[in-house]
Design a protein around this motif. Structure first.
Motif, PDB file in Angstrom:
ATOM      1  N   ILE A  17     -64.132  77.010  21.111  1.00 13.36           N
ATOM      2  CA  ILE A  17     -63.270  75.923  21.574  1.00 13.36           C
ATOM      3  C   ILE A  17     -62.318  75.492  20.470  1.00 13.36           C
ATOM      4  N   LEU A  18     -62.878  75.352  19.225  1.00 15.02           N
ATOM      5  CA  LEU A  18     -62.052  74.965  18.095  1.00 15.02           C
ATOM      6  C   LEU A  18     -60.952  75.994  17.830  1.00 15.02           C
ATOM      7  N   ASP A  19     -61.303  77.253  17.985  1.00 20.03           N
ATOM      8  CA  ASP A  19     -60.318  78.299  17.761  1.00 20.03           C
ATOM      9  C   ASP A  19     -59.170  78.184  18.777  1.00 20.03           C
ATOM     10  N   GLY A  20     -59.532  77.904  20.026  1.00 22.48           N
ATOM     11  CA  GLY A  20     -58.484  77.731  21.030  1.00 22.48           C
ATOM     12  C   GLY A  20     -57.623  76.528  20.736  1.00 22.48           C
ATOM     13  N   LEU A  21     -58.244  75.413  20.325  1.00 23.09           N
ATOM     14  CA  LEU A  21     -57.475  74.219  20.019  1.00 23.09           C
ATOM     15  C   LEU A  21     -56.561  74.440  18.829  1.00 23.09           C
ATOM     16  N   GLU A  22     -57.045  75.183  17.834  1.00 27.83           N
ATOM     17  CA  GLU A  22     -56.235  75.443  16.651  1.00 27.83           C
ATOM     18  C   GLU A  22     -55.002  76.269  17.008  1.00 27.83           C
ATOM     19  N   ARG A  23     -55.145  77.199  17.951  1.00 31.89           N
ATOM     20  CA  ARG A  23     -54.004  78.037  18.322  1.00 31.89           C
ATOM     21  C   ARG A  23     -53.018  77.316  19.241  1.00 31.89           C
ATOM     22  N   PRO A  73     -49.546  69.267  12.414  1.00 33.45           N
ATOM     23  CA  PRO A  73     -50.284  69.633  11.203  1.00 33.45           C
ATOM     24  C   PRO A  73     -51.463  68.717  10.910  1.00 33.45           C
ATOM     25  N   ASN A  74     -51.339  67.414  11.187  1.00 33.09           N
ATOM     26  CA  ASN A  74     -52.477  66.506  10.916  1.00 33.09           C
ATOM     27  C   ASN A  74     -53.662  66.828  11.810  1.00 33.09           C
ATOM     28  N   LEU A  75     -53.370  67.031  13.082  1.00 33.83           N
ATOM     29  CA  LEU A  75     -54.457  67.378  13.994  1.00 33.83           C
ATOM     30  C   LEU A  75     -55.050  68.724  13.639  1.00 33.83           C
ATOM     31  N   LEU A  76     -54.148  69.655  13.233  1.00 30.94           N
ATOM     32  CA  LEU A  76     -54.644  70.968  12.842  1.00 30.94           C
ATOM     33  C   LEU A  76     -55.567  70.867  11.619  1.00 30.94           C
ATOM     34  N   GLU A  77     -55.228  69.971  10.690  1.00 30.94           N
ATOM     35  CA  GLU A  77     -56.087  69.778   9.498  1.00 30.94           C
ATOM     36  C   GLU A  77     -57.463  69.272   9.914  1.00 30.94           C
ATOM     37  N   GLN A  78     -57.504  68.333  10.845  1.00 29.08           N
ATOM     38  CA  GLN A  78     -58.790  67.800  11.303  1.00 29.08           C
ATOM     39  C   GLN A  78     -59.598  68.877  12.028  1.00 29.08           C
ATOM     40  N   LEU A  79     -58.885  69.686  12.810  1.00 30.41           N
ATOM     41  CA  LEU A  79     -59.590  70.775  13.488  1.00 30.41           C
ATOM     42  C   LEU A  79     -60.155  71.777  12.488  1.00 30.41           C
ATOM     43  N   PHE A  80     -59.384  72.041  11.423  1.00 22.85           N
ATOM     44  CA  PHE A  80     -59.889  72.943  10.391  1.00 22.85           C
ATOM     45  C   PHE A  80     -61.152  72.367   9.748  1.00 22.85           C
ATOM     46  N   GLY A  81     -61.149  71.052   9.475  1.00 17.73           N
ATOM     47  CA  GLY A  81     -62.350  70.435   8.880  1.00 17.73           C
ATOM     48  C   GLY A  81     -63.537  70.512   9.813  1.00 17.73           C
ATOM     49  N   LEU A  82     -63.307  70.261  11.098  1.00 22.16           N
ATOM     50  CA  LEU A  82     -64.404  70.368  12.075  1.00 22.16           C
ATOM     51  C   LEU A  82     -64.890  71.800  12.183  1.00 22.16           C
ATOM     52  N   ASP A  83     -63.919  72.761  12.098  1.00 23.29           N
ATOM     53  CA  ASP A  83     -64.278  74.176  12.105  1.00 23.29           C
ATOM     54  C   ASP A  83     -65.190  74.516  10.914  1.00 23.29           C
ATOM     55  N   HIS A  84     -64.854  74.015   9.744  1.00 23.38           N
ATOM     56  CA  HIS A  84     -65.668  74.270   8.545  1.00 23.38           C
ATOM     57  C   HIS A  84     -67.064  73.661   8.680  1.00 23.38           C
ATOM     58  N   LEU A  85     -67.129  72.441   9.199  1.00 24.93           N
ATOM     59  CA  LEU A  85     -68.414  71.784   9.383  1.00 24.93           C
ATOM     60  C   LEU A  85     -69.287  72.539  10.378  1.00 24.93           C
ATOM     61  N   VAL A  98     -50.975  85.524  15.437  1.00 23.03           N
ATOM     62  CA  VAL A  98     -51.651  86.503  16.284  1.00 23.03           C
ATOM     63  C   VAL A  98     -53.096  86.574  15.828  1.00 23.03           C
ATOM     64  N   ARG A  99     -53.989  86.324  16.753  1.00 23.19           N
ATOM     65  CA  ARG A  99     -55.404  86.219  16.382  1.00 23.19           C
ATOM     66  C   ARG A  99     -55.881  87.499  15.702  1.00 23.19           C
TER      67      ARG A  99
END
Length: 708
Positions: free
Chosen positions: A433-439, A444-456, A674-675
């Motif tokens: 789901i996170l991968d879909g949201l990131e794409r 950029p701010n939301l993308l940063e938060q998604l990256f942090g959630l992805d890492h967690l 491109v994934r």
């Protein structure tokens, strides 16, 4: 420090040895005492023969010489032929005493021997004393005193003599000696009166001496008579009622009471010599009879002691031999019983129970009744039989407990595995789901938060895989193709919360076989996370890697406080041979996981002190798991990637989900990605499945921000 271990047989014989030794010692002591008593009786016989009888003869002759010497001094005649003859007899008897004393030297006690030697030395004084008597250069009383002093030494020989070990005989002997001393006083009185008969008068001093002699004689005779018993007493009872003794006592009292200083002797004094001589002869006769009776009493005692010694020796020896035989037989029997019990216990603890535990660990079914047959120990000792029955019950309980523990551990493992699989499935879905949201997002701010959630989420997935590993299962994700060790280390670092503090310096050309990639990532991530947690936040953690003769070596080094030698040794031991997982030791889950993963792939993990004061973890990946590419591939990798180490996980072609430029801002257009386009082929996943390294995004982005 523990004491030296002893065998059951040794301890049994040690227990039996104590009473047997005590019995042997008691028997030996009793035999020694009895033998000593017998030797004492024999020794007393030699003393009596070589010292007592010769000393008595010397005293008798010395008394005669004293009487004749004082009589010579009290008269006016110069004729002394009789005195000369007596002196010769005294010398002959004294010479005989000297010869006998040598023969009885070994048998004589030290005190008795000293008195005998003193008597011989005093007898040597007789020549000087005799010369004074013949020349009338000495008075009657002085001559009497000097002769009496020599005689006193002879009587002291009797005082130092222990006639027998029997206390009754000793008492009777002392009583006879005191009566003999009374007879010596009678002889002194006779000599004193014989010296005064010539003049018919007694000086004042002589009278005082006579009175003292009378009192002393009466006291000694009374003490000796009182101590006499039985047949030893009867002859003296008759003597006390005889006319000779009564006449002497009456005459002694008359002389003592009627004489006055410088006055004439009473008429009764003329009868003194005859009366005293009669009493002296009687006392000598009774003394000889008493000595004979004492000797007769000693003979049965000697025989009794010898017989007792023989019986004691035989009976004691028989008892000792029987005791030894019984003790040895009992010791062997009880030792055999306990040895059989010991063998059963050792067999259970060293073979059967570990085998049951191994079978239970493999998941095999174990029949408790079949695995715990009754322990059979030959013998009929009640206590051993009781212990055997108890041990049979204990082994059944132990096996049942092992089965219960295995079942409990299997249940816990199933719970771990079930929960971990569920979490893993949910986390995979969440990563998708996170991968879909990131794409889909361009903010950029939301993308940063998604990256942090992805890492967690990626870290949560590693913890879930840790539960799977502790349960004994294998995580589901994996690769068929080799993966560069540089990528493996970078993926491991990205699963650590404080990854920005980690410096990576690993060559790009070495690869890790696909089946070991997942476990290697997890193992390295646990070690890197420990390094970041147990070191100050302002310090760096470095990961170095290079080829070695036996494989590929990674060194993870922190600059923390380090570990003491005892704790480090304990951790290394657990890493080398990971024990069964203990639910009570949940604080060290990372160590259990690392140990399990290392053992699964024969990877060696060892901790050692770091030169910077912290701890360095050395990971040796065996050569069987390392794949070396062609030289052309190595050259290409070196052209694409700089050789210097990175200060933090920066962007690389590893994950196509991260751009290579700086962090996008609101004013820049987000790149259309491109994934998995730039991902290493072996790390790409099938379409529709979540990316293993989706957590890299936030890491790369934050690293780029820091560098910018």
């Amino acid at each position: 420090m523990a004491g030296r271990k002893r065998s059951i047989r040794f301890k049994i014989f040690a227990v039996l040895l104590a009473p047997v030794t005590a019995l042997a010692v008691i028997w030996a002591l009793t035999a020694a005492i009895t033998l000593t008593s017998g030797r004492e009786y024999l020794r007393v016989g030699r003393v009596y023969e070589h010292i007592v009888l010769p000393s008595r003869a010397v005293l008798t002759e010395l008394q005669h010489e004293r009487l004749m010497s004082v009589t010579y001094l009290g008269g006016s005649s110069s004729f002394h032929a009789d005195l000369d003859a007596q002196q010769k007899r005294t010398d002959e008897i004294a010479a005989g005493l000297a010869g006998h004393a040598v023969a009885g030297r070994e048998a004589a006690p030290p005190a008795l021997w000293d008195r005998v030697q003193e008597l011989l030395r005093q007898l040597d004084r007789l020549d000087s004393l005799r010369s004074q008597v013949e020349n009338r250069e000495i008075g009657r009383l002085d001559a009497l005193t000097q002769y009496s002093e020599i005689a006193e030494v002879g009587w002291q020989v009797y005082d130092r003599m222990m006639i027998a070990p029997d206390l009754d005989l000793i008492g009777q002997t002392r009583a006879v000696v005191m009566v003999g001393r009374a007879r010596e006083i009678v002889s002194q009185q006779s000599a004193l009166l014989a010296g005064t008969l010539g003049t018919g008068r007694m000086s004042e001093r002589e009278q005082e001496v006579f009175v003292e002699m009378a009192a002393k004689r009466s006291m000694l005779y009374s003490l000796g008579f009182t101590d006499l018993e039985g047949s030893m007493r009867d002859p003296y009872v008759k003597l006390n009622g005889s006319a000779a003794y009564l006449d002497f006592v009456k005459l002694e009292g008359a002389v003592r009471d009627k004489i006055r200083p410088e006055a004439a002797l009473p008429p009764e004094a003329g009868r003194w010599q005859a009366t005293a001589e009669a009493l002296s002869i009687t006392l000598d006769k009774l003394g000889g009879q008493a000595s004979v009776e004492i000797g007769n009493r000693m003979q049965p005692a000697v025989m009794t002691v010898l017989i007792r010694l023989g019986v004691l020796a035989v009976v004691g020896l028989i008892a000792l031999v029987v005791t030894l035989l019984v003790s040895v037989r009992f010791g062997r029997r009880i030792s055999a019983e306990l040895g059989a019990l010991q063998n059963a216990a050792v067999d259970l603890s060293d073979r059967r129970l570990p085998d049951i535990v191994r079978r239970l660990s493999r998941g095999d079914d174990v029949d408790v009744r079949a695995e715990t047959p009754p322990v059979e120990v030959p013998g009929n000792t009640a206590e051993v039989a009781t212990v055997t029955n108890a041990f049979t019950s204990v082994q059944a309980t132990a096996v049942q407990a092992a089965v219960g523990q295995a079942q409990l551990r299997q249940g816990v493992n199933k719970v771990f595995l079930n929960l971990a699989r569920r979490n893993q499935s949910l986390l995979h879905r969440q990563l998708g789901i996170l991968d879909g949201l990131e794409r889909q997002t361009e903010d950029p701010n939301l993308l940063e938060q998604l990256f942090g959630l992805d890492h967690l989420t990626t870290r949560m997935r590693r913890h879930a895989e840790g539960l799977i590993i502790l349960s004994g299962a294998v995580p589901g994700r994996g690769w068929r193709e080799p993966v560069a060790l540089f990528d493996v280390v970078r993926a491991s670092v990205e699963e650590v919360e404080d990854y920005l503090r980690v410096d990576v310096n690993v060559p790009h050309h070495a690869k890790l076989v696909g089946p070991a990639v997942t476990d290697a990532i997890h193992l390295i991530a646990e070690l890197v996370e420990n390094a970041t947690i147990f070191s100050p936040p302002h310090t760096r953690v470095s990961v170095h890697g290079d080829l070695a003769a036996r494989g590929f070596v990674l060194e993870i080094e922190d600059r923390g406080l380090g570990l003491n030698s005892e704790e480090m040794a304990a951790i290394n031991a657990r890493l080398a041979d990971p024990p069964e997982f203990d639910l009570a030791d949940s604080d060290r889950l990372g160590l259990f996981v690392v140990g399990r993963l290392a053992k699964r792939h024969d990877i060696t993990v060892n901790l050692r002190p770091s030169p910077y004061g912290g701890t360095a973890a050395i990971v040796l990946i065996p050569a069987e798991l390392v794949v070396m590419p062609d030289p052309a591939e190595i050259a290409a990798a070196e052209r694409l990637v700089p050789a210097q180490p990175t200060e933090a996980p920066v962007l690389s072609p590893v994950s196509g989900r991260h751009g290579a430029g700086p962090k996008p801002t609101a004013e820049t257009n987000l790149p259309r990605r491109v994934r998995q386009a730039n991902m290493a082929p072996q790390l790409r996943e099938e379409q529709g499945k979540p990316d293993l390294y989706s957590s890299f995004q936030a890491g790369w982005r934050r690293a780029e921000d820091d560098k910018a």
